[in-house]
Design a protein around this motif. Structure first.
Motif, PDB file in Angstrom:
ATOM      1  N   GLY A  79       0.824  -1.215   0.000  1.00  0.00           N
ATOM      2  CA  GLY A  79       0.000   0.000   0.000  1.00  0.00           C
ATOM      3  C   GLY A  79       0.851   1.255   0.000  1.00  0.00           C
ATOM      4  O   GLY A  79       0.572   2.206  -0.732  1.00  0.00           O
ATOM      5  N   ARG A  93      -1.445   3.695  -2.220  1.00  0.00           N
ATOM      6  CA  ARG A  93      -2.805   3.435  -1.762  1.00  0.00           C
ATOM      7  C   ARG A  93      -2.856   3.628  -0.255  1.00  0.00           C
ATOM      8  O   ARG A  93      -2.222   2.876   0.483  1.00  0.00           O
ATOM      9  CB  ARG A  93      -3.234   2.004  -2.085  1.00  0.00           C
ATOM     10  N   ALA A  94      -3.544   4.635   0.192  1.00  0.00           N
ATOM     11  CA  ALA A  94      -3.624   4.985   1.619  1.00  0.00           C
ATOM     12  C   ALA A  94      -2.222   5.031   2.225  1.00  0.00           C
ATOM     13  O   ALA A  94      -1.939   4.338   3.200  1.00  0.00           O
ATOM     14  CB  ALA A  94      -4.519   4.002   2.362  1.00  0.00           C
ATOM     15  N   ARG A 120      -0.526   7.158   4.035  1.00  0.00           N
ATOM     16  CA  ARG A 120      -0.351   7.605   5.420  1.00  0.00           C
ATOM     17  C   ARG A 120      -0.757   6.503   6.396  1.00  0.00           C
ATOM     18  O   ARG A 120      -0.059   6.240   7.377  1.00  0.00           O
ATOM     19  CB  ARG A 120      -1.149   8.877   5.666  1.00  0.00           C
ATOM     20  N   SER A 121      -1.868   5.833   6.119  1.00  0.00           N
ATOM     21  CA  SER A 121      -2.311   4.736   6.989  1.00  0.00           C
ATOM     22  C   SER A 121      -1.320   3.573   6.943  1.00  0.00           C
ATOM     23  O   SER A 121      -0.983   3.000   7.981  1.00  0.00           O
ATOM     24  CB  SER A 121      -3.692   4.248   6.566  1.00  0.00           C
ATOM     25  N   CYS A 122      -0.877   3.231   5.752  1.00  0.00           N
ATOM     26  CA  CYS A 122       0.084   2.128   5.610  1.00  0.00           C
ATOM     27  C   CYS A 122       1.399   2.452   6.319  1.00  0.00           C
ATOM     28  O   CYS A 122       1.985   1.589   6.974  1.00  0.00           O
ATOM     29  CB  CYS A 122       0.332   1.830   4.136  1.00  0.00           C
ATOM     30  N   ARG A 170       1.300  15.143   4.258  1.00  0.00           N
ATOM     31  CA  ARG A 170       0.038  15.482   3.595  1.00  0.00           C
ATOM     32  C   ARG A 170       0.255  15.897   2.155  1.00  0.00           C
ATOM     33  O   ARG A 170      -0.646  16.435   1.525  1.00  0.00           O
ATOM     34  CB  ARG A 170      -0.655  16.598   4.364  1.00  0.00           C
TER      35      ARG A 170
END
Length: 169
Positions: free
Chosen positions: A71, A76-77, A79-81, A132
């Protein structure tokens, strides 16, 4: 995505993907590393893990590592990964580089160096988790919108006060 992110994210994710695939394919070697530090972890308050649970935990950690790494690498996402990998990096660094369990000064220096590298990778993941990509946060956007609305209302009120006729008595 800019050029730096295009190369940095996959490079940051690659060790986790490779190690995760290895943990899925050959969990015994990873479980053995875990079992070496398990007594120290139990003294620190972690519940005991059986050998079969250690292999299952290794496979689970490997799967999470692969998914989060892919990810992050593909954007794909990201920051979360990156946050998942940063959290996963802490126990992996302690298990893979147990400085306290190494005997001999040269081996201890080597283990400490590898541990510091893992800490540096974790710091890079933490930075990636808050990146960001130049966009402001939602909190800043909300605050800015309120300030603009208040300034616009003040300007409208000033114009009205200048151009509206005074009420006659």
């Amino acid at each position: 995505m800019d050029l730096l992110r295009t190369f940095a994210r996959p490079a940051l994710a690659a060790p986790f993907v490779v190690d995760g695939v290895d943990a899925l394919a050959r969990p015994k070697r990873h479980a053995e590393k875990f079992e070496k530090v398990q007594p120290v972890l139990e003294k620190a308050g972690l519940p005991p893990v059986l050998h079969s649970d250690a292999e299952l935990l290794t496979r689970l950690t490997g799967a999470v590592s692969v998914l989060a790494g892919l990810g992050l690498a593909t954007g794909r996402a990201p920051r979360s990964c990156a946050a998942v990998l940063a959290a996963l990096n802490i126990p992996l660094a302690l298990v893979n580089h147990p400085v306290w369990a190494v005997k001999g000064q040269d081996e201890r220096k080597q283990a400490l160096s590898e541990l510091m590298r893992s800490v540096a990778v974790g710091a890079g993941l933490a930075l990636s988790a808050v990146d960001r990509e130049g966009r402001p946060s939602l909190a800043w956007q909300r605050k800015n919108r309120r300030e603009q609305r208040a300034a616009l209302e003040a300007a409208v009120a000033q114009v009205r006060s200048e151009y509206e006729p005074a009420p006659s008595a």
